[in-house]
Structure formats: structure tokens, C-alpha cells
Design a protein around this motif. Structure first.
Motif, PDB file in Angstrom:
ATOM      1  N   ILE A   1      22.507  11.886  33.833  1.00  0.00           N
ATOM      2  CA  ILE A   1      22.515  13.274  33.971  1.00  0.00           C
ATOM      3  C   ILE A   1      21.320  13.952  33.827  1.00  0.00           C
ATOM      4  O   ILE A   1      20.986  15.000  34.685  1.00  0.00           O
ATOM      5  CB  ILE A   1      23.728  13.956  32.929  1.00  0.00           C
ATOM      6  N   VAL A   2      20.273  13.794  33.033  1.00  0.00           N
ATOM      7  CA  VAL A   2      19.152  14.381  32.893  1.00  0.00           C
ATOM      8  C   VAL A   2      18.319  14.008  34.281  1.00  0.00           C
ATOM      9  O   VAL A   2      17.718  15.129  34.933  1.00  0.00           O
ATOM     10  CB  VAL A   2      18.183  13.967  31.734  1.00  0.00           C
ATOM     11  N   ASN A   3      18.364  12.914  35.021  1.00  0.00           N
ATOM     12  CA  ASN A   3      17.747  12.750  36.066  1.00  0.00           C
ATOM     13  C   ASN A   3      18.437  13.360  37.195  1.00  0.00           C
ATOM     14  O   ASN A   3      17.794  13.753  38.143  1.00  0.00           O
ATOM     15  CB  ASN A   3      17.744  11.062  36.280  1.00  0.00           C
ATOM     16  N   LEU A   4      19.639  13.500  37.224  1.00  0.00           N
ATOM     17  CA  LEU A   4      20.315  14.288  38.370  1.00  0.00           C
ATOM     18  C   LEU A   4      20.119  15.708  38.300  1.00  0.00           C
ATOM     19  O   LEU A   4      19.795  16.328  39.246  1.00  0.00           O
ATOM     20  CB  LEU A   4      22.146  13.792  38.182  1.00  0.00           C
ATOM     21  N   ILE A   5      20.080  16.232  37.227  1.00  0.00           N
ATOM     22  CA  ILE A   5      19.853  17.477  36.908  1.00  0.00           C
ATOM     23  C   ILE A   5      18.520  18.098  37.545  1.00  0.00           C
ATOM     24  O   ILE A   5      18.237  18.930  38.116  1.00  0.00           O
ATOM     25  CB  ILE A   5      20.043  18.328  35.639  1.00  0.00           C
ATOM     26  N   ALA A   6      17.495  17.154  37.229  1.00  0.00           N
ATOM     27  CA  ALA A   6      16.234  17.057  37.577  1.00  0.00           C
ATOM     28  C   ALA A   6      15.906  17.134  38.917  1.00  0.00           C
ATOM     29  O   ALA A   6      14.977  17.860  39.526  1.00  0.00           O
ATOM     30  CB  ALA A   6      15.186  15.995  36.917  1.00  0.00           C
ATOM     31  N   ASN A   7      16.777  16.547  39.779  1.00  0.00           N
ATOM     32  CA  ASN A   7      16.779  16.554  41.316  1.00  0.00           C
ATOM     33  C   ASN A   7      17.486  17.828  41.826  1.00  0.00           C
ATOM     34  O   ASN A   7      17.286  18.064  43.153  1.00  0.00           O
ATOM     35  CB  ASN A   7      17.456  15.290  41.648  1.00  0.00           C
ATOM     36  N   MET A   8      18.066  18.811  40.861  1.00  0.00           N
ATOM     37  CA  MET A   8      18.536  19.891  41.711  1.00  0.00           C
ATOM     38  C   MET A   8      17.517  21.258  41.913  1.00  0.00           C
ATOM     39  O   MET A   8      16.678  21.070  41.332  1.00  0.00           O
ATOM     40  CB  MET A   8      19.492  20.654  40.519  1.00  0.00           C
ATOM     41  N   ASP A   9      17.916  21.938  42.919  1.00  0.00           N
ATOM     42  CA  ASP A   9      17.229  23.275  43.313  1.00  0.00           C
ATOM     43  C   ASP A   9      17.528  24.380  42.389  1.00  0.00           C
ATOM     44  O   ASP A   9      16.572  25.108  42.053  1.00  0.00           O
ATOM     45  CB  ASP A   9      17.035  23.518  44.806  1.00  0.00           C
ATOM     46  N   TYR A  10      19.132  24.302  42.333  1.00  0.00           N
ATOM     47  CA  TYR A  10      19.509  25.631  41.432  1.00  0.00           C
ATOM     48  C   TYR A  10      20.803  25.224  40.741  1.00  0.00           C
ATOM     49  O   TYR A  10      21.294  24.459  41.113  1.00  0.00           O
ATOM     50  CB  TYR A  10      19.955  26.770  42.385  1.00  0.00           C
ATOM     51  N   LEU A  11      20.701  25.814  39.292  1.00  0.00           N
ATOM     52  CA  LEU A  11      21.659  25.270  38.343  1.00  0.00           C
ATOM     53  C   LEU A  11      22.439  26.681  38.140  1.00  0.00           C
ATOM     54  O   LEU A  11      21.659  27.618  37.992  1.00  0.00           O
ATOM     55  CB  LEU A  11      21.150  24.600  37.167  1.00  0.00           C
TER      56      LEU A  11
ATOM     57  N   ALA B   1      24.474   8.300  37.931  1.00  0.00           N
ATOM     58  CA  ALA B   1      23.373   7.361  38.059  1.00  0.00           C
ATOM     59  C   ALA B   1      23.205   7.084  39.468  1.00  0.00           C
ATOM     60  O   ALA B   1      22.187   6.922  40.082  1.00  0.00           O
ATOM     61  CB  ALA B   1      23.859   5.971  37.455  1.00  0.00           C
ATOM     62  N   ASP B   2      24.287   7.123  40.200  1.00  0.00           N
ATOM     63  CA  ASP B   2      24.124   6.986  41.742  1.00  0.00           C
ATOM     64  C   ASP B   2      23.988   8.138  42.665  1.00  0.00           C
ATOM     65  O   ASP B   2      24.046   8.080  43.864  1.00  0.00           O
ATOM     66  CB  ASP B   2      25.281   6.023  42.311  1.00  0.00           C
ATOM     67  N   ALA B   3      24.233   9.089  42.057  1.00  0.00           N
ATOM     68  CA  ALA B   3      24.344  10.231  42.777  1.00  0.00           C
ATOM     69  C   ALA B   3      23.240  10.766  43.960  1.00  0.00           C
ATOM     70  O   ALA B   3      23.767  11.026  45.209  1.00  0.00           O
ATOM     71  CB  ALA B   3      24.674  11.566  42.126  1.00  0.00           C
TER      72      ALA B   3
ATOM     73  N   PHE C   1      26.408  20.737  47.008  1.00  0.00           N
ATOM     74  CA  PHE C   1      26.673  21.092  45.650  1.00  0.00           C
ATOM     75  C   PHE C   1      27.275  19.832  44.975  1.00  0.00           C
ATOM     76  O   PHE C   1      27.882  18.929  45.492  1.00  0.00           O
ATOM     77  CB  PHE C   1      28.170  21.821  45.759  1.00  0.00           C
ATOM     78  N   PHE C   2      26.615  19.801  43.697  1.00  0.00           N
ATOM     79  CA  PHE C   2      26.895  18.873  42.972  1.00  0.00           C
ATOM     80  C   PHE C   2      27.783  19.203  41.561  1.00  0.00           C
ATOM     81  O   PHE C   2      27.610  20.378  40.894  1.00  0.00           O
ATOM     82  CB  PHE C   2      25.624  18.183  42.280  1.00  0.00           C
ATOM     83  N   ASP C   3      28.826  18.617  41.658  1.00  0.00           N
ATOM     84  CA  ASP C   3      29.635  19.071  40.339  1.00  0.00           C
ATOM     85  C   ASP C   3      29.514  17.936  39.218  1.00  0.00           C
ATOM     86  O   ASP C   3      29.713  16.789  39.206  1.00  0.00           O
ATOM     87  CB  ASP C   3      31.205  18.787  40.798  1.00  0.00           C
ATOM     88  N   ILE C   4      28.812  18.249  38.103  1.00  0.00           N
ATOM     89  CA  ILE C   4      28.136  17.644  37.240  1.00  0.00           C
ATOM     90  C   ILE C   4      28.782  17.972  35.695  1.00  0.00           C
ATOM     91  O   ILE C   4      28.698  19.267  35.362  1.00  0.00           O
ATOM     92  CB  ILE C   4      26.745  17.864  37.056  1.00  0.00           C
ATOM     93  N   THR C   5      29.200  17.038  35.124  1.00  0.00           N
ATOM     94  CA  THR C   5      29.498  17.084  33.727  1.00  0.00           C
ATOM     95  C   THR C   5      28.909  16.334  32.689  1.00  0.00           C
ATOM     96  O   THR C   5      28.154  15.208  33.180  1.00  0.00           O
ATOM     97  CB  THR C   5      31.053  16.926  33.486  1.00  0.00           C
ATOM     98  N   GLY C   6      28.803  16.413  31.473  1.00  0.00           N
ATOM     99  CA  GLY C   6      28.005  15.606  30.360  1.00  0.00           C
ATOM    100  C   GLY C   6      27.312  16.293  29.517  1.00  0.00           C
ATOM    101  O   GLY C   6      27.116  17.424  29.572  1.00  0.00           O
ATOM    102  N   THR C   7      26.360  15.851  28.939  1.00  0.00           N
ATOM    103  CA  THR C   7      25.319  16.293  28.043  1.00  0.00           C
ATOM    104  C   THR C   7      23.783  15.951  28.252  1.00  0.00           C
ATOM    105  O   THR C   7      23.330  15.119  29.279  1.00  0.00           O
ATOM    106  CB  THR C   7      25.490  15.387  26.559  1.00  0.00           C
ATOM    107  N   ILE C   8      22.914  16.836  27.983  1.00  0.00           N
ATOM    108  CA  ILE C   8      21.534  16.779  28.424  1.00  0.00           C
ATOM    109  C   ILE C   8      21.041  15.645  27.561  1.00  0.00           C
ATOM    110  O   ILE C   8      19.868  15.303  28.123  1.00  0.00           O
ATOM    111  CB  ILE C   8      20.696  18.229  27.847  1.00  0.00           C
ATOM    112  N   ASN C   9      21.721  15.143  26.719  1.00  0.00           N
ATOM    113  CA  ASN C   9      21.036  13.670  26.073  1.00  0.00           C
ATOM    114  C   ASN C   9      21.427  12.326  26.778  1.00  0.00           C
ATOM    115  O   ASN C   9      20.966  11.462  26.382  1.00  0.00           O
ATOM    116  CB  ASN C   9      21.586  13.507  24.846  1.00  0.00           C
ATOM    117  N   ASP C  10      22.275  12.604  27.886  1.00  0.00           N
ATOM    118  CA  ASP C  10      22.593  11.302  28.645  1.00  0.00           C
ATOM    119  C   ASP C  10      21.392  11.188  29.869  1.00  0.00           C
ATOM    120  O   ASP C  10      21.080  12.114  30.511  1.00  0.00           O
ATOM    121  CB  ASP C  10      23.947  11.762  29.626  1.00  0.00           C
ATOM    122  N   HIS C  11      20.901  10.094  29.776  1.00  0.00           N
ATOM    123  CA  HIS C  11      19.582   9.726  30.699  1.00  0.00           C
ATOM    124  C   HIS C  11      19.916  10.031  32.174  1.00  0.00           C
ATOM    125  O   HIS C  11      19.095  10.566  32.807  1.00  0.00           O
ATOM    126  CB  HIS C  11      19.291   8.562  30.643  1.00  0.00           C
TER     127      HIS C  11
END
Length: 252
Positions: free
Chosen positions: A122-132, A90-92, A110-120
Motif C-alpha cells: 500500500i505504501v508503494n501504491l500511495i507513492a505512485n499517486m498524484d493526489y490523495l 501489489a499489482d495495481a 481513481f484508485f480505491d485504496i484501503t489498509g495501513t501505512i505500514n503495509d509495504h
């Protein structure tokens, strides 16, 4: 100075090597190739990257051999270890923004991310990435989880253009040979039909990934957040090739 590139190794299941890959790639870029990096440890349940850093600090202090290796390296490198920021999903982004506003200028974060695509969050954090980059292994459960995660990101986020992600690739990890196995090739054909793909390079399964240092002995480090991988352990790992392929994708 251009904006830093946001890169994440992300999955929804533990054990596939996302934290190890984050540490290996970030450290190789920084300590071997001179690319300014930072890491954001978003796994607030265990903060694996911070655990690695604390272990590195301990063994390079307590092990006389590693202490000498560390002293020799930094006498030539003349920079501090790269920053590892601890936060929650949430704060990343806010924590990263503050880090940049403080005058830090990494080329890649580099962002070390874990969790599910259903977590709000984490979805917001992933949305801010340039490459996955999504680690995948040949273990059935881990494989299915990684494919499901990547497919959800593609269909629920990238297809609807609610994300900054430019590219996403799966990364075969813990493979028994330096080349893709027949099973990897079969799965690659399967995921291609889903609009997904994997990197050409695989990371080899080896006990060298456990070479993160002990309090005694003359064994070098492979996975470290403070030192480059020992050249004796680097051979045959495919890490150099993996970093080269990732650099070509993220353009640094």
C-alpha cells in the motif's frame, strides 16, 4: 495525450465512505462533465466498486423504470460505462500500466485504496499517486484513524519526498449540514497545526447515498457507476461543489 492523473480516496479504516466517494466523484466527472476516467479497485478483500457495478447492472436490467432511464441516457451519451479494474495493491500499478498500453486514454484514474501505512504494498501504491483525498467523519474512532493516516503519509512519505503525491487533503464526509459543523472547524484548527488541511466542501450525510437502486419502484439512482446521479437527489448533497473543488486541485 498527457499522462493520466492518479487520484486516490484512501484511509486505513472502513466505513468512512472512500468507495462511495470514489464512485460519486468518478461518475459525476464522466457522466455529467465528460471527463474520461477509469477506476482501479484495489480493495481485494471485498472489491466494493465492483459490487456497485454488479448491482447497477442488475437493477438497470430488472427495474423497468431504471431500465428506461439507462436506455435514454446511453442513447444520448453514446459511450460505454467507465472501466473498473480489479486488482490487489501489489499489482495495481502494473494492471493500470497494461490498461494504458492497450490504448485506453483516461484523463483521471481513481484508485480505491484501503489498509495501513505500514503495509509495504500500500505504501508503494500511495507513492505512485498524484493526489490523495482522505475521507474523515465526526465519529471519534473514524476521525482519529483518518488523521493518523494522513499524518503518517505526510511525515513518512511526503516529507521525505519518496512519493509522487503533489497534494493531500482530508474530505469531511457524512456531515449533518451543508456547512462545516463547529466540531469540523475545531478539528480543522487542530490538523492545521500538524500541517494538514481539509477541503472547503463537505459531503452531506443523507439517506440519498443509499439510493443505489432497487428491482422495483420509480426511485432514481444517486450512487451509481453506470449513470449520473438523479437530479432530484443531487440537490443539497454538495456533490457538485465537491467535484468542482477537486477538479480545481487536480487541474482537469
Amino acid at each position: 495525450m498527457s499522462d493520466p492523473i492518479y487520484v486516490a480516496f484512501a484511509t486505513q479504516k472502513g466505513g468512512v465512505g472512500k468507495s462511495t466517494l470514489t464512485a460519486l466523484v468518478a461518475s459525476y466527472l464522466y457522466y455529467v462533465e465528460g471527463i474520461e476516467v477509469a477506476a482501479v479497485d484495489c480493495d481485494s478483500t471485498q472489491h466494493s466498486l465492483n459490487v456497485y457495478r454488479e448491482h447497477d447492472l442488475m437493477v438497470t436490467k430488472e427495474n423497468p423504470y431504471l431500465k428506461r432511464v439507462c436506455h435514454k441516457f446511453y442513447s444520448q451519451f453514446k459511450q460505454k460505462p467507465y472501466e473498473i479494474l480489479l486488482t490487489s495493491p501489489a499489482d495495481a500499478i502494473a494492471v493500470t500500466d497494461n490498461f494504458l498500453k492497450a490504448g485506453n486514454t483516461p484523463q483521471v484514474i481513481f484508485f480505491d485504496i484501503t489498509g495501513t501505512i505500514n503495509d509495504h504494498d500500500i505504501v508503494n501504491l500511495i507513492a505512485n499517486m498524484d493526489y490523495l483525498f482522505v475521507p474523515i467523519t465526526t465519529e471519534t474512532g473514524e476521525m482519529a484513524s483518518s488523521i493518523s493516516f494522513a499524518n503518517n503519509v505526510k511525515n513518512k512519505m511526503m516529507a521525505t519526498r519518496v512519493t509522487n503525491v503533489k497534494e493531500m487533503h482530508l474530505v469531511w464526509n457524512k456531515i449533518n449540514t451543508r456547512e462545516k459543523s463547529r466540531l469540523c472547524e475545531i478539528i480543522d484548527d487542530y490538523i492545521e497545526k500538524m500541517g494538514l488541511d481539509s477541503l472547503d466542501t463537505v459531503l452531506v450525510k443523507s439517506n440519498k447515498f443509499e439510493k443505489d437502486g432497487r428491482e422495483t419502484g420509480n426511485v432514481g439512482l444517486f450512487r451509481s457507476t453506470m449513470l449520473p446521479p438523479d437530479k432530484r437527489l443531487l440537490k443539497g448533497s454538495n456533490l457538485e461543489e465537491l467535484v468542482s473543488e477537486i477538479r480545481n486541485i487536480i487541474k482537469v
